[in-house]
Design an enzyme around this catalytic site. Structure first.
Site, mmCIF file in Angstrom:
data_model
loop_
_atom_site.group_PDB
_atom_site.id
_atom_site.type_symbol
_atom_site.label_atom_id
_atom_site.label_comp_id
_atom_site.label_asym_id
_atom_site.label_seq_id
_atom_site.Cartn_x
_atom_site.Cartn_y
_atom_site.Cartn_z
ATOM 1 N N CYS A 147 0.837 -1.207 0.000
ATOM 2 C CA CYS A 147 0.000 0.000 0.000
ATOM 3 C C CYS A 147 0.870 1.254 0.000
ATOM 4 C CB CYS A 147 -0.958 -0.039 1.196
ATOM 5 S SG CYS A 147 -2.305 1.145 1.075
ATOM 6 N N GLU A 176 -0.883 -8.519 5.208
ATOM 7 C CA GLU A 176 -0.742 -8.652 6.665
ATOM 8 C C GLU A 176 -2.099 -8.640 7.362
ATOM 9 O OE1 GLU A 176 -0.414 -5.994 4.977
ATOM 10 O OE2 GLU A 176 -0.777 -4.167 6.126
ATOM 11 N N HIS A 202 -3.513 -5.662 1.281
ATOM 12 C CA HIS A 202 -2.794 -5.789 2.547
ATOM 13 C C HIS A 202 -2.707 -7.241 2.993
ATOM 14 C CE1 HIS A 202 -2.436 -1.566 3.975
ATOM 15 N NE2 HIS A 202 -3.375 -1.373 3.081
#
Ligand code: ADP
Ligand code: MG
Lengths: 243, 746, 80, 80
Positions: free
Chosen positions: A86, A205, A203
């Site tokens: 990002c 994560e 994302h």
């Protein structure tokens, strides 16, 4: 392997990346402060999501001048792993480690939603645990994630199979409707020509636990762990650059 | 430059919004007339916004204590213990007028303000909610305001990295000229590390940290929120506050880092009435005085007067009383985060609020006069003239719908019922990776890292009910919040409120207010959910027309075991669909009545607090025993809408339902009535027996409605619609309205 | 010396904001508006140095920070 | 006719963007840069009508859509 997650003053997902690496994947992960140059001997630097320096001028515009980025650029040049998520992707483009740029979403709105991604290329250290064409779900959350590049660059990216992830619908087609931000060719993530630098808007994560967002991003991390263990992509020298 | 040390006249005092009597009292107490700077200080501290002069005595009725309450009202945020050495700090606040004037910045700075209230307590913010009210879509400014407010909330929350995990949005012509923007933040704090805003230690330094002071919003929140709006208010408009979320992020991280060191005695954010209220309130709580040296205030503009500095509402600033000798520690941490920290004064024992400028004393006022001795009124309260006629609803004059399926689709298309994804997609609901259930189910659920616990959050208020009967409406706001939390698997712990009303000097508004307080009190007592913080926003009126009374309630709940978290959508084919609670023939105040019959009329649904508690008890017990696959409370739009939402709010592919409905009441009341204390559960067939046992032990009515089946919602014999059709209408309602041609800003 | 910097999207680069503004203008009845492009406008003061130096430095600011050469063009004017 | 519109934060209103750019310029060694303000720059073509009319219409566009009068000032130039 040893991971470093950079914290710029406006980083937000740095905690989440550390949590994913440390708690979920059991990796050795350290935090790297933007004002320092020492990479603490990490094998991979992850540039997290957020708003590095407020990003009021342009996303990632300032971050590339930070002391830590000097070392990150050097690590990348030596073949070390650098991964931008990002805002991290935006920083990598600004820093010239990846081609192109990320501009305002087509809707001009910030978008937070899970998206479907097709894994386009598995011969990268970041995607070797997937099969080509596989569809995974990972959330996006950004206001400026529309990937653009000039036609020549774009063609090169496609030709060299550097487009790693593409926004698709549930049946795997890269349609305009499946494109959340207007990115050219539905591009969600790319690698550089040497395949040691990876940038993506979604994302991963936030997609490593069943309970929180699912596990669609887990194998991106596992791919790199595997690549590192195999030594296929080991950086020239995983030590802090002299300065 | 006029410093303003000459005594002011009565006319100037009236101009500042004080009444003649208030001014007389001030002169009498001081033995002199105040000067202009002091008048500024007095007028903001005695404003409705800061002094709660119309509401104080009524707020005392609310239950505020309990075994888990570590901090009730009176501090920057309330704090409730959640075990494991941890606590949650939370509060809700309004930013209504600023958001109407400049929607993006107004909403953004509202979020910034409430975040500071929470991290001031030493808590790391982990979740935001927002409660929004806009005018109808026919109004020419509505879409502009919606766009700006939503973008502003997102712009601030996303940038600072606190997830926005839930909220509510309603549209009603009653808000055409007075939108409501209420923002809520919850943070996590160690229960032995709660910071408060009580100055102690004579001689301790007062330190200013954060952004520089400009002329932003002088008399902004305090005066704007303490007087009615009229056309000309636009002219007097103070400089609008602009938010700087990046600076707030630095401030947040620096404050939390500093709190790990032994340096802070007291800390408070500079919100409404900025430097004045933060110093005066900290001194007041400690029973001490504060002396400020205004020459030390970091300023953004040249030639700022003492008046400007004391009244500025510049954002992203905090005031700290530090331990003497800890100045270097404070400055060191702030330097690391590239922020200003300046020693601007000290704690004194004289009980006075004093300020000097160019070595001259420009303010000298007793702190008590500004705090405890500020006026408090018992304003007259009477029901509005039309109260009785509003309550009348002749059911025999309400024709039943011709096609119930179409009625259901029209309800799903109502912006008050339709999916709010257009709104919450613009919010980062994931950052900090605690979001187990994000926006789109009854309550949001967040995990508490390092424990097995979760926090459930919901904010609710049906202002149509409150207009028809503020007592019942307020009770319903509380119990609906609790019910949403329960449906998600949480035990309701406590409440923060944001009470949005018209002009309290009008007896009808005051009556609505007192009735709402009574309703909140009764419901909170019954549910054992103390009110630990809150906010009152009066004067939500334009040209004499008040908004519908809107006491928004944010309910915070606790899941002891995170795995009990439950969502509202059906999970699997064949599961049994069960209704807890009873449906009465009630149509007053429903969305159905408004949409299909154009009426806002009748008594709102009745609420029996004992029954409500039992229903919630059964739901929780069943969830804890692992029986429940989905739980959804029945609210606006009634049972039919509730069932439709169970079908279509989950991930693709949507699951249908086959329902047999019978009842001795009108079918439209059965399907679309909004009787309270009802929850729709889905359970595995073999668990049905155990669920019946639990329900009958609590004396709760249980009806098996049907089962999860196919791809259509069939409620025989009246409704039969394809789920994709339901979903198309439900998800397009807001985007379709918002995508219409652009609206000008003025 | 006062510098005024104009940053505009490069020709051919997507300009979603310009498009949106154009659409809104049309919706409001400004049918005569066309070819709308949205960029950034930066004003700053430059202390000391002569004009030539200010010019050199401003150009450098644009190249290094203010504009992203991949997607943006810049232009600036200097005034005493 | 081509219109160039400049939109800047109103005097006295906080300009976090300008502040951030100034900080960045200083960090990059452009110590001579001061009083930085960041605004918008809009270019558009106006079809038909004479200069006076174009002026009136552009002004109207600014007031109604392009600038947010509460926090922004605008200026524009017309060119044939
Ligand atoms: N302004 C908002 N911000 C974030 N989420 C919202 C907002 N408005 C509604 N939502 C979410 O949409 C869902 C439906 O909201 P609502 O209809 O008010 O639910 P309920 O009737 O159960 O209280 C909830 O999950 C809520 O959190
Ligand atoms: Mg609900």
């Amino acid at each position: 392997m040893r991971w470093g997650v950079v914290t710029f003053p406006g980083s937000n997902d740095d905690h989440d990346a550390l949590y994913a690496l440390d708690h979920v994947l059991g990796q050795d992960a350290v935090s790297l402060w933007h004002k320092e140059r020492d990479l603490k001997g990490v094998d991979c630097v992850l540039l997290p999501g957020g708003f590095s320096y407020g990003d009021y001028l342009r996303c990632g515009a300032m971050a590339r001048f930070s002391p830590i980025m000097e070392s990150v650029v050097e690590l990348a040049r030596r073949g070390g792993f650098v991964w931008g998520v990002c805002n991290g992707f935006q920083v990598l483009c600004e820093a010239g480690l990846l081609p192109g740029a990320l501009i305002r979403n087509r809707s001009l709105q910030f978008i937070c939603t899970p998206v479907q991604l097709r894994v386009e290329e598995t011969e990268t250290p970041f995607t070797n645990q997937y099969t080509r064409g596989e569809i995974i779900s990972i959330p996006i959350k950004h206001g400026e994630g529309c990937y653009i590049a000039d036609p020549v660059t774009l063609e090169q990216l496609e030709e060299n199979r550097q487009v790693v992830l593409r926004y698709v619908d549930s049946s795997g087609r890269a349609t305009p409707e499946a494109n959340p931000n207007g990115a050219l060719n539905n591009i969600a993530g790319i690698v550089n020509a040497q395949r040691n630098v990876f940038g993506l808007m979604p994302h991963p994560e936030h997609a490593v636990e069943k309970l929180v967002g699912g596990e669609g991003g887990l194998r991106l991390f596992q791919s790199l762990i595997t690549a590192h263990a195999d030594g296929t992509h080991r950086p020239a020298a995983a030590v802090a650059p002299g300065h | 430059m006029r410093i303003g040390t000459e005594p002011v006249s009565k006319a100037e005092a009236l101009d500042h919004g004080l009444s003649a009597e208030e001014f007389a009292r001030i002169c009498e107490t001081l033995g002199r007339a105040p000067n202009l700077v002091e008048l500024g200080v007095l007028s903001v501290m005695w404003s409705e916004h800061c002094s709660y002069k119309s509401s104080r005595r009524h707020l005392k009725q609310l239950p505020t204590s309990g075994p888990r309450v570590l901090q009730g009202p009176g501090e920057n945020a309330g704090v409730i213990d959640i075990g494991d050495g941890l606590a949650v700090a939370f509060k809700m606040e309004s930013h209504n007028h600023p958001s109407f004037v400049e929607p993006y910045q107004g909403a953004a700075t509202g979020v910034g303000g409430i975040l500071r209230d929470v991290f001031t307590m030493g808590a790391r913010p982990i979740a935001n909610l927002n409660s929004l009210r806009f005018g109808s879509f026919d109004h020419p400014r509505t879409r502009y305001l919606v766009n700006g407010v939503v973008a502003g909330i997102g712009g601030y929350g996303n940038c600072i990295g606190v997830p926005t995990v839930g909220g509510e949005v309603y549209f009603d012509a009653g808000y055409n000229e007075n939108i409501l923007v209420n923002a809520f933040t919850l943070g996590i704090v160690r229960n032995d590390r709660i910071f408060r805003a009580k100055a102690t230690g004579v001689g301790n330094p007062v330190i200013y940290v954060g952004s520089k002071t400009g002329r932003d919003g002088i008399h902004g929140a305090s005066l704007l929120a303490s007087a009615e709006f009229s056309g000309e208010a636009e002219e007097k408009r103070p400089t609008v506050q602009v938010g700087d979320p990046f600076t707030e992020k630095l401030l947040l991280e620096a404050c939390l880092e500093l709190m790990e060191l032994d340096a802070i005695v007291a800390i408070q954010d500079m919100g409404a009435a900025g430097l004045t209220s933060s110093s005066v309130e900290m001194a007041g709580r400690g029973g001490l005085g504060i002396l400020l040296d205004l020459d030390q205030i970091p300023v953004r503009e040249m030639s700022m007067t003492p008046y400007d500095m004391l009244l500025s509402e510049s954002q992203e600033r905090m005031l700290i009383v530090a331990r003497a000798g800890a100045e270097e520690i404070v400055q060191g941490v702030f330097r690391k985060w590239d922020l200003d920290a300046a020693v601007v004064g000290s704690v004194t024992e004289d009980g006075l609020f004093r300020a000097t400028f160019h070595k001259q004393e420009v303010v000298c006022l007793p702190v008590g006069l500004l705090t405890d001795d500020a006026p408090a009124y018992d304003r007259p309260a009477n029901p509005p003239d039309d109260f009785d006629t509003l309550q009348v609803l002749r059911l025999d004059r309400i024709p039943p719908p011709g096609d119930y399926s179409q009625t259901l689709l029209r309800l799903l298309d109502s912006p008050n019922i339709a999916s709010k994804a257009w709104v919450y997609r613009q919010y980062d609901s994931l950052v900090r990776s605690n979001t187990i259930v994000g926006p789109g189910s009854d309550a949001a659920v967040l995990r508490v890292k390092g424990t097995h616990k979760g926090i459930a959050l919901s904010v609710d208020c049906n202002s149509r009910y409150c207009l028809l009967d503020p007592y019942v409406g307020a009770m319903i706001a509380v119990v609906e919040g609790a019910r949403n939390v329960v449906c998600s698997g949480g035990v309701p712990l406590g409440v923060t409120d944001c009470l949005n009303f018209g002009n309290p000097e009008k007896p009808a508004v005051m009556w609505q207010f007192t009735e709402a307080i009574r309703g909140i009190r009764d419901a909170c007592v019954a549910l054992n959910t103390p009110v630990v913080s809150g906010n009152v926003s009066f004067y939500n009126e334009t040209d004499g027309r008040a908004i519908p009374p809107t006491p928004s309630i944010a309910m915070v709940g606790l899941l002891d075991q995170l795995e009990h978290h439950t969502t509202q959508w059906f999970k699997a084919e064949g599961d049994q669909i069960v209704l807890l609670g009873r449906t009465r023939e009630e149509l007053g105040g429903t969305e159905y009545l408004a949409i299909e019959h154009g009426q806002v009329q009748g008594a709102p649904p009745w609420i029996d607090l004992r029954v409500e508690k039992q229903v919630q008890q059964v739901c929780l017990q069943a969830i804890r025993e692992g029986l429940v696959r989905s739980a959804h409370d029945v609210s606006e739009g009634g049972l039919a809408v509730c069932l439709a939402e169970c079908c279509i709010t989950g991930p693709d592919p949507h699951l249908g339902a086959a329902i047999e409905l019978e009842g001795a009441i009108r079918p439209d009341a059965l399907l679309f009535g909004e009787s309270q204390s009802r929850i729709v559960l889905s359970v595995r067939k073999r668990q049905l027996g155990r669920l019946r046992e639990i329900a009958s032990a609590e004396d709760v009515t249980l009806t098996v409605l049907g089962e999860v089946r196919g791809r259509r919602l069939v409620i025989s014999p009246l409704i039969d619609v394809d789920c994709e059709e339901l979903a198309r209408v439900y998800y397009n309602a807001l985007p379709r309205r918002m995508a219409a041609d652009a609206q000008p800003s003025s | 010396m006062r510098a005024r910097v104009f940053i505009t999207p490069k020709k051919g680069v997507l300009d979603p904001q310009g498009k949106a503004v154009e659409r809104s203008l049309h919706a409001l009845g400004f049918a005569e508006a066309h070819d709308v492009h949205l960029g950034k406008y930066i004003e700053l003061s430059i202390e000391g140095g002569d004009r030539a130096q200010a010019e050199r430095r401003t150009d450098e600011m644009c190249r290094r920070l203010l504009a992203n050469g991949v997607i943006e063009d810049y232009r600036f004017e200097l005034q005493d």
